[in-house]
Every structure is written in structure tokens, then in C-alpha cells.
Design a protein around this motif. Structure first.
Motif, PDB file in Angstrom:
ATOM      1  N   ASN A 182       2.731  -3.157  17.875  1.00  0.00           N
ATOM      2  CA  ASN A 182       1.680  -4.184  18.002  1.00  0.00           C
ATOM      3  C   ASN A 182       0.412  -3.779  17.274  1.00  0.00           C
ATOM      4  O   ASN A 182      -0.250  -4.610  16.632  1.00  0.00           O
ATOM      5  CB  ASN A 182       1.381  -4.433  19.472  1.00  0.00           C
ATOM      6  CG  ASN A 182       2.528  -5.084  20.182  1.00  0.00           C
ATOM      7  OD1 ASN A 182       3.391  -5.705  19.552  1.00  0.00           O
ATOM      8  ND2 ASN A 182       2.571  -4.937  21.504  1.00  0.00           N
ATOM      9  N   LEU A 183       0.037  -2.519  17.370  1.00  0.00           N
ATOM     10  CA  LEU A 183      -1.166  -2.056  16.658  1.00  0.00           C
ATOM     11  C   LEU A 183      -1.002  -2.207  15.160  1.00  0.00           C
ATOM     12  O   LEU A 183      -1.935  -2.587  14.437  1.00  0.00           O
ATOM     13  CB  LEU A 183      -1.452  -0.597  17.015  1.00  0.00           C
ATOM     14  CG  LEU A 183      -1.902  -0.332  18.455  1.00  0.00           C
ATOM     15  CD1 LEU A 183      -2.067   1.172  18.684  1.00  0.00           C
ATOM     16  CD2 LEU A 183      -3.213  -1.042  18.734  1.00  0.00           C
TER      17      LEU A 183
ATOM     18  N   GLU B 123       0.964  -4.376  13.571  1.00  0.00           N
ATOM     19  CA  GLU B 123       0.911  -5.787  13.213  1.00  0.00           C
ATOM     20  C   GLU B 123      -0.520  -6.320  13.271  1.00  0.00           C
ATOM     21  O   GLU B 123      -0.936  -7.107  12.414  1.00  0.00           O
ATOM     22  CB  GLU B 123       1.827  -6.584  14.156  1.00  0.00           C
ATOM     23  CG  GLU B 123       3.304  -6.294  13.954  1.00  0.00           C
ATOM     24  CD  GLU B 123       4.154  -7.059  14.957  1.00  0.00           C
ATOM     25  OE1 GLU B 123       3.543  -7.719  15.848  1.00  0.00           O
ATOM     26  OE2 GLU B 123       5.389  -7.010  14.843  1.00  0.00           O
ATOM     27  N   ASN B 124      -1.311  -5.906  14.269  1.00  0.00           N
ATOM     28  CA  ASN B 124      -2.714  -6.344  14.341  1.00  0.00           C
ATOM     29  C   ASN B 124      -3.526  -5.835  13.163  1.00  0.00           C
ATOM     30  O   ASN B 124      -4.382  -6.535  12.623  1.00  0.00           O
ATOM     31  CB  ASN B 124      -3.341  -5.870  15.650  1.00  0.00           C
ATOM     32  CG  ASN B 124      -2.760  -6.565  16.855  1.00  0.00           C
ATOM     33  OD1 ASN B 124      -2.173  -7.645  16.718  1.00  0.00           O
ATOM     34  ND2 ASN B 124      -2.902  -5.965  18.023  1.00  0.00           N
ATOM     35  N   ALA B 125      -3.289  -4.593  12.771  1.00  0.00           N
ATOM     36  CA  ALA B 125      -4.006  -4.039  11.624  1.00  0.00           C
ATOM     37  C   ALA B 125      -3.695  -4.820  10.352  1.00  0.00           C
ATOM     38  O   ALA B 125      -4.571  -5.091   9.523  1.00  0.00           O
ATOM     39  CB  ALA B 125      -3.650  -2.573  11.454  1.00  0.00           C
ATOM     40  N   LYS B 126      -2.396  -5.196  10.194  1.00  0.00           N
ATOM     41  CA  LYS B 126      -2.039  -5.986   9.012  1.00  0.00           C
ATOM     42  C   LYS B 126      -2.707  -7.359   9.041  1.00  0.00           C
ATOM     43  O   LYS B 126      -3.166  -7.871   8.027  1.00  0.00           O
ATOM     44  CB  LYS B 126      -0.528  -6.143   8.951  1.00  0.00           C
ATOM     45  CG  LYS B 126       0.228  -4.850   8.637  1.00  0.00           C
ATOM     46  CD  LYS B 126       1.739  -5.092   8.612  1.00  0.00           C
ATOM     47  CE  LYS B 126       2.495  -3.798   8.317  1.00  0.00           C
ATOM     48  NZ  LYS B 126       3.957  -4.013   8.290  1.00  0.00           N
ATOM     49  N   PHE B 127      -2.819  -7.966  10.268  1.00  0.00           N
ATOM     50  CA  PHE B 127      -3.443  -9.281  10.383  1.00  0.00           C
ATOM     51  C   PHE B 127      -4.925  -9.242  10.027  1.00  0.00           C
ATOM     52  O   PHE B 127      -5.438 -10.063   9.273  1.00  0.00           O
ATOM     53  CB  PHE B 127      -3.249  -9.804  11.813  1.00  0.00           C
ATOM     54  CG  PHE B 127      -3.985 -11.078  12.092  1.00  0.00           C
ATOM     55  CD1 PHE B 127      -3.542 -12.292  11.563  1.00  0.00           C
ATOM     56  CD2 PHE B 127      -5.139 -11.079  12.869  1.00  0.00           C
ATOM     57  CE1 PHE B 127      -4.231 -13.451  11.819  1.00  0.00           C
ATOM     58  CE2 PHE B 127      -5.823 -12.231  13.112  1.00  0.00           C
ATOM     59  CZ  PHE B 127      -5.370 -13.435  12.594  1.00  0.00           C
ATOM     60  N   PHE B 128      -5.657  -8.251  10.570  1.00  0.00           N
ATOM     61  CA  PHE B 128      -7.090  -8.139  10.256  1.00  0.00           C
ATOM     62  C   PHE B 128      -7.318  -7.756   8.806  1.00  0.00           C
ATOM     63  O   PHE B 128      -8.320  -8.140   8.196  1.00  0.00           O
ATOM     64  CB  PHE B 128      -7.752  -7.111  11.184  1.00  0.00           C
ATOM     65  CG  PHE B 128      -7.956  -7.625  12.577  1.00  0.00           C
ATOM     66  CD1 PHE B 128      -8.834  -8.659  12.835  1.00  0.00           C
ATOM     67  CD2 PHE B 128      -7.249  -7.079  13.639  1.00  0.00           C
ATOM     68  CE1 PHE B 128      -9.028  -9.131  14.114  1.00  0.00           C
ATOM     69  CE2 PHE B 128      -7.429  -7.552  14.926  1.00  0.00           C
ATOM     70  CZ  PHE B 128      -8.323  -8.585  15.171  1.00  0.00           C
TER      71      PHE B 128
END
Length: 586
Positions: free
Chosen positions: A137-138, A140-145
Motif C-alpha cells: 500500500n505504501l 502504491e500511494n507513493a506512485k500515486f502522489f
């Protein structure tokens, strides 16, 4: 097939038992399916050690969970259950039917093989399924931001903010003076012009070049803005000298018939030709020449100017302005003995304008002068009041500019002084809330006591004057919005109040305070300005009765704070805060 000991990280089951017979062991190995389990007999210290080796079977479309299962706490190492966490390719073959899959389903986290195949963390096979899920999850969140490019946007905003702040010029804060004693001075002494007055006529604060400091000593009687005396100014001074040679007729001043007096007041009117701007700023004092042949008026303003106006001269050259003072001209009188002398008082000096020599002589120099009055008919000595509460006696015959005597009468402030018209040794002083009568013969530097008091004032008193003929009456103007008339027939007793008049005396800071002055021709009538609308000048009897109101809707539109009445003719002159004079006459 690998053999796993307890705690080594390999998958296997290990246990100890009493050693069976070799024949029984052989039958057990033959009954175990190929690729599922293996048995190995290890003799140890007379015992047989049974080792069961388990190999995961391949299941179509599913990956076995990568999790280590340990036995219960405190169990012997030989009886612990160890699951091999290292990735191994499952061997092809049919699904297991010996119950091994049931063991894996109990300890797994319920995730299928596709979720484990997308695990972004390599080399972290020792982590639990929850931790690997969290890392995923971390990531994927880093890729989103990162796709939002927030860091680049923040950098641009910071750059824009930095540029806008660099263009702002910050005003430096003034440094506070340390241990600096600043002398407090009133607006009157600082010559600061209050707002509300037209800027073209009265600057807010005059520049030094526009109002230069007047030097001490005698000053030539030259009009303002003229290097030398002009022909027009010479004509004005010549007229003043000529009318001063005659003596005014003092007979028949008093009119006992009040009806006749009221009729004379009603005949006095104001016309446009009798209105003129004589000084530049607010009028603070006025004096009228006693001549009966020509009407000659002097007015002093708050900036030390004195305007002389020949009212009978209808041309523009009928008035001229002189500057003999640095500060507000608080009091002016023509000498009763020689009207060719005009005495004027400012904050720092008392001067005498002598038209015969065309010079303003300096009589006395000091500080905080407020008013003065003549102690003798010859006008050789005067009593001078101070703003700090003192009084001084000045003898004009003595050379020098120092007073003959300075006395502290115990007042906080002395606004006006006035001498009794008959008994010249007595004078009246009006202060903050004190109005007292003193004997000039008993004055000393300190410890002076009045011979009589006029009580009843609750706020500051603007003026107090004796009646012009007998001195048996005193009229006062107080900030408590009252006009009071006192009986001063006996100067050695406290005066009693004869009448009171409710009157709006709240002039504020932009107007000169009202002063009630007696009509020299009428012992029991006085004149005072008014705040009422339409603008007017009021005449009262000593009983408190309003006798007449001077007004003109077309010509009088301002408050006339300072008023003066001609001693022998039916003429009234009122002045306003813009320097204009209004003449009511028959």
C-alpha cells in the motif's frame, strides 16, 4: 527431499519415538506416497528417531502461503512444526488427499496466489502477510502522489511567494528614545491647526518659512508681505492717529428704559458690505476703537496676527494684517487714556502698538500669558494673568520687560482677569472652577487669599467680567452650560447668585470659547455668542431674560464666539473661526 531440523527454517516435521522394528519401518515407507512425505530412521543413543519430511504439492491456480508456523510455546524443539519459507516450485502432480492441505488452509491469511505474485517487496520473505500488504500500500500511494507532481507544484508556489515578498518594502520601525524627557506642549503652543477649518485659509501646520519667528524687542509697524510701508498702510495708520486725537463723549451712556434699549437693538442689522475677512485664522480676541467719527476694529488670531480694519472704507484696502506675535493673541484693548495705543497679549509677550511712532513696543516678556486688564485710568499699570494660575503686575513706566510683581493666587489656571471699574485696587480672576476677587495692594509672591468668592461653578470658567459702570454685577460663562450673574455690591463678602441662564457653551476645540461681555452703554445687559441655529448673537438682561438675538439668514452662517460692543454707538461686532468680522449697526 531435504531434511529440516527444528528452527532451521526448512519445512518438515520431526519427532522422537521409541524405536520400532526395522520391518515396521520398511512397511511405513512403502505406504507413503511418492513426493508427499518421507521417513528416515536415525538411531540415536539406543533409540530410533523418526523424521517425517513433507514436500508441498502443486495446486493449480494457487500459491501456498509463505508463512512459518511454530509449535506452541515451550514445546520441545523435536516436536515443533516448521514451514519452509523459501520459495520453491511446486512439483506437478495430483492434489494431495492426505490432509496436508488442510493444515496450510488453517494457518494461511486467506490471500490467493495472484496477490502474492504482485508483491513489490523483494527479499522480505521473512515479513508477515500484514507487513507485506502494508508495504504494498505504501508503494502504491507513493506512485500515486508521484503522478500528481505535488513536489514540483510546491516548489513553484514557493518561488512565486519569494518573488512577491522580495518586492515589498518594509518600513523601518523608529527607534525608541531611551531615557529621553519630552516636554509636553499644548496644540496652542505648537501652533497646530485643528481640522475643520478650510485648508486654503488656514494651513494645518504652518511652515517655518510662512510664519517666521518674531524677534524680541520693538517691531516696525509694517503690514505682512510688505518690505516697507506702502501708501495704503500709511493711510490706515494716519486715520488711526487722527481719530485718536478726539475724546469720546461719555455722557448719556446708560438707558434706563429697557423698551427703548430693545428698540435700538432691533435697528442694528448686518449687511454684506459690513462683513470682511480681516485675519487668516480663528479670531481669539477683538478690540473696538472708541472713536465716534469712524468705525475702527482690531482683531487677533491664533497665529499671532493682528488685523486692523477701517469699516467705513468700502474698498479692499480698508484692512491690513500685522504680525507682532508668535502665538495666539488672547487679549486686546485700546488704551482708555490714549486710543493711539493698542495693547495686545500673546503667550510670551505683551506689546503696545503705538501708531504715533509706527512701532510695536515690547512691554513685558514671559511665559504662559492669558489675559490682562488696566489697573488705572492712565493705563500705566496692568494686571496680567498666566495660564499656570499666577498673576503679575506690570508697570509700563519702568524700563525693561520684566514684571514688577509675580504672585501665586492658588489657581490651577487663570483664564481672564478684570479690574473693578470704580475701585481699581480690586480685580477679578477666573480659573478652572474658581472665580475670586483679590486686592492688588495685598498681593505677595505666595499665600494670597481672596477678599470674596463667587461659588457655584462645577466646571472650568471661560470668562468673568464686572459690569461696566458700577461693578455691582459679575457675569460668568462656565463649561457646565450655565451663564451666572452675581451680586458684587459688597466686595468683602462672598457674592450671591442673582440669576442663572441655561446656555449651550459646548464650543469644542475648533471654536474659541464663549465670553459674555457687558454692553458699555447698559449696566445690566450683556452679549454672548450662541450655538443655536440659525446662527445668532444673544443679548441677555442680568435677570436672565433674553432681550434680543442678532441674526441674518443670508449673511450670518457661522458661530461668533468673540463679540465686542462700541462704547457710545449702537454697533456690535462679532467674529468667527475663519477670521471674518460681522458688523451689526444702525
Amino acid at each position: 527431499m531435504a531434511v529440516c531440523e527444528a528452527g532451521t527454517g526448512e519445512t518438515g516435521l520431526t519427532g522422537e519415538t521409541e524405536g520400532p522394528s526395522p520391518r515396521a519401518l520398511q512397511r511405513l515407507q512403502e505406504s507413503t506416497p511418492q513426493g508427499t512425505a518421507g521417513l528416515q530412521l536415525s538411531p540415536e543413543r539406543g533409540r530410533l528417531q523418526l523424521q517425517v519430511l513433507l514436500t508441498p504439492l502443486a495446486i493449480a491456480g494457487r500459491r501456498l502461503p509463505q508463512k512459518r508456523l511454530l509449535g506452541r510455546a515451550g514445546a520441545p524443539a523435536s516436536k515443533r512444526l516448521c514451514l519452509d519459507s523459501s520459495p520453491q516450485e511446486p512439483a506437478p502432480g495430483p492434489p494431495s488427499t492426505n490432509g496436508v492441505d488442510d493444515l496450510w488452509d488453517v494457518d494461511s491469511d486467506g490471500s490467493d496466489g495472484s496477490e502474492g505474485a504482485e508483491d513489490p517487496v523483494d527479499g522480505n520473505s521473512q515479513l508477515s502477510a500484514y507487513e507485506r500488504k502494508r508495504l504494498k500500500n505504501l508503494t502504491e500511494n507513493a506512485k500515486f502522489f508521484a503522478a500528481l507532481k505535488l513536489h514540483e507544484t510546491a516548489a513553484k508556489l514557493q518561488q512565486i511567494t519569494t518573488k512577491s515578498q522580495s518586492n515589498i518594502t518594509k518600513r523601518a520601525k523608529p527607534k525608541k528614545a531611551k531615557d529621553e524627557m519630552v516636554r509636553r506642549r499644548s496644540m496652542r503652543l505648537q501652533r497646530i491647526d485643528p481640522s475643520g477649518v478650510p485648508m486654503l485659509e488656514v494651513p494645518a501646520q504652518p511652515e517655518a518659512e510662512e510664519y517666521p519667528q518674531v524677534p524680541a524687542g520693538p517691531l516696525p509697524m509694517i503690514p505682512e508681505d510688505e518690505v516697507e510701508s506702502s501708501k495704503l498702510a500709511e493711510n490706515l495708520l494716519a486715520m488711526w492717529m487722527r481719530i485718536s486725537e478726539g475724546k469720546a463723549n461719555s455722557s448719556g451712556k446708560y438707558t434706563p428704559d429697557m423698551k427703548r434699549y430693545q428698540d435700538s437693538l432691533s435697528r442694528m442689522v448686518l449687511s454684506e458690505e459690513n462683513i470682511k475677512k480681516v485675519v487668516k485664522s480663528r479670531v481669539s480676541s477683538m478690540a473696538i476703537h472708541p472713536s465716534e467719527s469712524l468705525l475702527f476694529v482690531a482683531a487677533g488670531d491664533k497665529f499671532g496676527q493682528i488685523g486692523l480694519w477701517n469699516v467705513d472704507c468700502k474698498s479692499e484696502e480698508g484692512a491690513h494684517v500685522f504680525v507682532p506675535h508668535n502665538f495666539l493673541v488672547s487679549c486686546m484693548h485700546f488704551s482708555p487714556f490714549n486710543p493711539a495705543h493698542l495693547l495686545s497679549l500673546s503667550d510670551d509677550t505683551l506689546r503696545c502698538g503705538d501708531v504715533t511712532r509706527a512701532v510695536f513696543d515690547e512691554i513685558c516678556r514671559g511665559e504662559d500669558f492669558s489675559s490682562f486688564a488696566f489697573l488705572e485710568d492712565t493705563a500705566s499699570t496692568v494686571i496680567v494673568g498666566h495660564w499656570d494660575g499666577k498673576v503679575a503686575v506690570v508697570d509700563r513706566r519702568i524700563p525693561g520687560t520684566s514684571p514688577e510683581l509675580s504672585a501665586d493666587i492658588g489657581f490651577k489656571r487663570t483664564r481672564t482677569v478684570h479690574v473693578h471699574p470704580v475701585n481699581k485696587q480690586y480685580f477679578l480672576a477666573a480659573g478652572s472652577v474658581d472665580v475670586c476677587i483679590y486686592d492688588v495692594r495685598c498681593l505677595k509672591p505666595t499665600g494670597n487669599k481672596p477678599v470674596s468668592r463667587l461659588k457655584g461653578h462645577t466646571k472650568s470658567v471661560a470668562s468673568a467680567y464686572f459690569s461696566p459702570v458700577t461693578g455691582n454685577r459679575v457675569v460668568t460663562v462656565c463649561a457646565d452650560d450655565m451663564l451666572r450673574v452675581y451680586d458684587t455690591t459688597s466686595l468683602l463678602l462672598d457674592a450671591a447668585v442673582l440669576s442663572t441662564v441655561r446656555h449651550n457653551n459646548n464650543t469644542g476645540r475648533w471654536l474659541t470659547r464663549f465670553q459674555a461681555v457687558w454692553d458699555p452703554k447698559q449696566e445690566d445687559c450683556f452679549v454672548v455668542g450662541s450655538m443655536a441655529r440659525p446662527r445668532q448673537i444673544e443679548v441677555f438682561q442680568d435677570t436672565g431674560k433674553l432681550l434680543h438675538s442678532f441674526s441674518n439668514l443670508d449673511c450670518l452662517g457661522s458661530v461668533c464666539s468673540i463679540n465686542v460692543v462700541h462704547p457710545t454707538k449702537n454697533i456690535l461686532v462679532g467674529s468667527n473661526s475663519s477670521g471674518r468680522l460681522h458688523v451689526f449697526k444702525e
